[in-house]
Design a protein around this motif. Structure first.
Motif, PDB file in Angstrom:
ATOM      1  N   UNK A  85      11.066  -0.698 -20.316  1.00  0.00           N
ATOM      2  CA  UNK A  85      11.924  -1.473 -19.955  1.00  0.00           C
ATOM      3  C   UNK A  85      13.494  -1.641 -20.814  1.00  0.00           C
ATOM      4  N   UNK A  86      13.385  -1.247 -22.125  1.00  0.00           N
ATOM      5  CA  UNK A  86      15.066  -1.116 -22.761  1.00  0.00           C
ATOM      6  C   UNK A  86      15.007   0.084 -22.331  1.00  0.00           C
ATOM      7  N   UNK A 138      22.540  -7.122 -20.206  1.00  0.00           N
ATOM      8  CA  UNK A 138      20.290  -7.331 -20.169  1.00  0.00           C
ATOM      9  C   UNK A 138      20.870  -6.576 -20.908  1.00  0.00           C
ATOM     10  N   UNK A 139      21.258  -5.271 -22.061  1.00  0.00           N
ATOM     11  CA  UNK A 139      20.737  -4.851 -22.604  1.00  0.00           C
ATOM     12  C   UNK A 139      20.473  -5.632 -24.357  1.00  0.00           C
ATOM     13  N   UNK A 144      17.269  -8.852 -28.439  1.00  0.00           N
ATOM     14  CA  UNK A 144      16.978  -9.451 -28.761  1.00  0.00           C
ATOM     15  C   UNK A 144      16.329 -10.332 -29.029  1.00  0.00           C
ATOM     16  N   UNK A 145      14.911  -9.963 -27.628  1.00  0.00           N
ATOM     17  CA  UNK A 145      14.147 -10.696 -27.035  1.00  0.00           C
ATOM     18  C   UNK A 145      12.963  -9.940 -27.534  1.00  0.00           C
ATOM     19  N   UNK A 146      11.674 -10.184 -27.994  1.00  0.00           N
ATOM     20  CA  UNK A 146      10.615  -9.601 -28.965  1.00  0.00           C
ATOM     21  C   UNK A 146       9.076  -8.908 -27.999  1.00  0.00           C
ATOM     22  N   UNK A 150       9.003 -11.811 -22.315  1.00  0.00           N
ATOM     23  CA  UNK A 150       9.414 -13.285 -22.338  1.00  0.00           C
ATOM     24  C   UNK A 150      10.657 -12.911 -22.079  1.00  0.00           C
ATOM     25  N   UNK A 151      12.118 -11.632 -22.180  1.00  0.00           N
ATOM     26  CA  UNK A 151      12.579 -11.375 -20.963  1.00  0.00           C
ATOM     27  C   UNK A 151      12.764 -11.549 -19.335  1.00  0.00           C
ATOM     28  N   UNK A 152      11.660 -10.878 -18.796  1.00  0.00           N
ATOM     29  CA  UNK A 152      11.597 -11.195 -17.482  1.00  0.00           C
ATOM     30  C   UNK A 152      11.679 -12.806 -17.657  1.00  0.00           C
ATOM     31  N   UNK A 153      10.430 -12.841 -18.267  1.00  0.00           N
ATOM     32  CA  UNK A 153      10.830 -15.040 -17.392  1.00  0.00           C
ATOM     33  C   UNK A 153      11.565 -15.897 -17.604  1.00  0.00           C
TER      34      UNK A 153
END
Length: 160
Positions: A85-86, A138-139, A144-146, A150-153
């Protein structure tokens, strides 16, 4: 007798149309990737991005037709979808940035010769600026997310 676009302007707009088709195909592929990874909000977001690129394509083709230049843009090459995703977000940022550069280059080249098209392309330069800022944000949020879920939700649910 009605006017038509100069051949070099028609060619530049046709190239932009091909770029919009490529972007739509990329986002449609990214949506499938996200859906397969269980990231439903991200999949919806990328599907929406693909639809927006199709609108941009249609507007370009309509403009060309309105100026008596019926065009069938070249088919873009297939997308090589990144693996994470990144990487997808970075690729989208780079693609949107390149589109922005291309629209700006076209606008600058015609600013003294075709003000109708110059004004028409203002929509695209504004949209590209918005997209560049959006993907930059978004990047940062993804970095910052692990984890992708989590990023999706948390992030993409608000964007979708």
């Amino acid at each position: 007798m009605t006017k038509s676009l100069a051949p070099d302007i028609a060619q530049a707009l046709s190239e932009r149309a091909t770029s919009e088709m490529y972007a739509s195909n990329f986002y449609r592929s990214a949506s499938g990737w996200a859906r397969n990874a269980g990231l439903s909000n991200t999949a919806k977001y990328f599907a929406n991005e693909a639809d927006q690129e199709q609108v941009h394509l249609s507007l370009l083709l309509d403009y060309l037709a309105d100026w008596n230049v019926p065009t069938i843009p070249a088919l873009p090459p297939p997308c090589d979808l990144p693996n994470t995703l990144g990487e997808i977000l970075q690729y989208a940022y780079d693609m949107e940035y390149k589109l922005g550069e291309d629209y700006n280059t076209t606008r600058l080249a015609i600013q003294h010769t075709d003000l109708f098209t110059y004004d028409f392309l203002e929509f695209y330069t504004k949209r590209q600026t918005e997209a560049i800022i959006e993907y930059n944000d978004l990047i940062k949020k993804h970095s910052a997310s692990t984890m992708d879920l989590w990023f999706d939700l948390m992030v993409m649910d608000a964007e979708a």
